[in-house]
Design an enzyme around this catalytic site. Structure first.
Site, mmCIF file in Angstrom:
data_model
loop_
_atom_site.group_PDB
_atom_site.id
_atom_site.type_symbol
_atom_site.label_atom_id
_atom_site.label_comp_id
_atom_site.label_asym_id
_atom_site.label_seq_id
_atom_site.Cartn_x
_atom_site.Cartn_y
_atom_site.Cartn_z
ATOM 1 N N ASP A 1 29.821 -85.736 -46.291
ATOM 2 C CA ASP A 1 30.625 -86.343 -47.780
ATOM 3 C C ASP A 1 31.733 -86.687 -48.257
ATOM 4 O OD1 ASP A 1 27.897 -86.749 -48.223
ATOM 5 O OD2 ASP A 1 27.750 -85.336 -49.715
ATOM 6 N N ARG B 1 24.008 -88.704 -40.179
ATOM 7 C CA ARG B 1 23.897 -86.893 -39.964
ATOM 8 C C ARG B 1 24.015 -86.488 -39.041
ATOM 9 N NH1 ARG B 1 21.728 -83.682 -45.403
ATOM 10 N NH2 ARG B 1 20.677 -82.945 -43.164
#
Ligand code: F6P
Length: 366
Positions: free
Chosen positions: A152, A288
């Site tokens: 993030d 991810r």
């Protein structure tokens, strides 16, 4: 030699393995012993075989692998007194009072709490007969260095979190792929990207992928944004652009703090743009996963080395975050980094977006 524990915690991110490898090898090269705490803080809380020594060769062949070979977990139990006490008991039991923690802000906050509470926890364990007084006395304090592992890029104390670069590559690949089908049908694609409450991935993907519009939490659009968006895209279409892309951060909000979803944007564009309408693609966890980029191999290697050096020293002080600032390894006290992140969060909650942006800029140096 001294013993250094290493764990990965919270959501995995590509590059965590490079960090772990560097911690292990730096520790061993310095004459110390490296210990893995498997499954993140959950492993420390559970004990039972999850704390194991690591040799030099145990971290061979992991540099190019995504995720974390140590395993990770989100561990609510670690936020309770009982969880902290169990973690302290298992760490001391394995002779560990130096730790490198690779995780997001939650995992690192937990690390600082454990460090602060350490002497009290050990006293409680001695009083309960779960730990001998001499063993407690041999481990009077906990030394912690944190590395920020998260796609993030939402933590202060570093300009880049481990994994963010790889996630950006993944998003760019997806945008490139979507462009050809978008152009063929003259469709508009709404692409939702991860990032929790942080718009970094969305904004940088928009720049790198040449998106036509982007919605991020840090800059909530003004009232009537729907009309503006439709006008702009209509103009682009009229100018002959066949492949239009709108990126929506999963944390995007309007000025009232109401979430703006990709589904909502997709429905709006289908209704108002005509033609074949729009399609929504939620990229999800592919962002991810997979092999880390070159940056997410060498950067965590430098940081892992620096983090191991931090805990190999004997200085008693608050936990530190080892991060990157101005393309250099930079060390920040963890409480300071957490305070910076909290300032961003509080300003955002108050709807004070200008202040939030300044706070983010200050703490992230960007
Ligand atoms: O923090 C990393 C992240 O991938 C966020 O971008 C996302 O909101 C969240 O984790 C998803 O969590 P989970 O993997 O638990 O579904």
């Amino acid at each position: 030699g001294v013993r250094v524990g290493v764990l990965t915690s919270g959501g995995d991110s590509p590059g965590m393995n490079a960090a772990v490898r560097a911690v292990v090898r730096t520790t061993i090269a310095a004459g110390g012993e490296a210990y893995a705490v498997h499954e993140g803080w959950a492993g420390a809380v559970a004990g039972a075989g999850l704390l194991r020594p690591l040799d030099w060769d145990d971290v061979s062949g992991v540099l190019h692998r995504g995720g974390t070979v140590l395993g990770t977990a989100r561990c609510p139990e670690f936020q309770t007194r009982d969880g902290l006490r169990a973690a302290a008991r298992h760490l001391v039991g394995a002779g560990i009072d130096r730790l490198v923690v690779v995780g997001g802000d939650g995992s690192l906050r937990g690390a600082e709490e454990l460090r602060q509470e350490w002497p009290g926890l050990l006293q409680e364990l001695v009083a309960a007969g779960e730990l001998s007084a001499p063993t407690a006395a041999a481990h009077p304090r906990l030394l912690v260095a944190g590395l920020v592992g998260s796609i993030d890029n939402d933590m202060a104390g570093t300009e880049m979190t481990i994994g963010a670069d790889t996630a950006l590559h993944r998003i760019c690949d997806a945008l490139d792929a979507l462009r050809s089908t978008a152009a063929s049908h003259q469709r508009t694609f709404v692409v939702e990207v991860m990032g929790r409450h942080c718009g970094y991935l969305a904004l940088m993907a928009a720049v790198a992928g040449g998106a036509d519009a982007v919605l991020v939490p840090e800059v909530p659009p003004a009232e009537g944004w729907q009309d503006l968006l439709v006008r702009r895209l209509t103009a682009s279409r009229a100018a002959g652009l066949r492949d239009l892309i709108v990126i929506v951060a999963e944390g995007a909000v309007d000025r009232q703090g109401r979430r703006i979803t990709s589904a909502e944007v997709g429905a709006l564009l289908t209704e108002r743009l005509g033609g074949e309408g729009s399609r929504v693609t939620i990229l999800g966890h592919v962002q991810r996963g997979g092999r880390p980029s070159a940056y997410d191999r060498w950067m965590p290697t430098l940081l892992g080395h620096a983090a191991a050096c931090e805990v190999l020293r004997d200085e008693d002080r608050p936990s530190v975050v080892v991060g990157v600032r101005g393309n250099r390894v930079a060390v920040t006290p963890l409480p300071e980094a957490v305070a910076d992140v909290n300032a961003v969060r509080d300003a955002t909650r108050r709807g004070d977006f200008a202040v939030a942006r300044v706070a983010r800029g200050r703490s992230f140096g960007s």
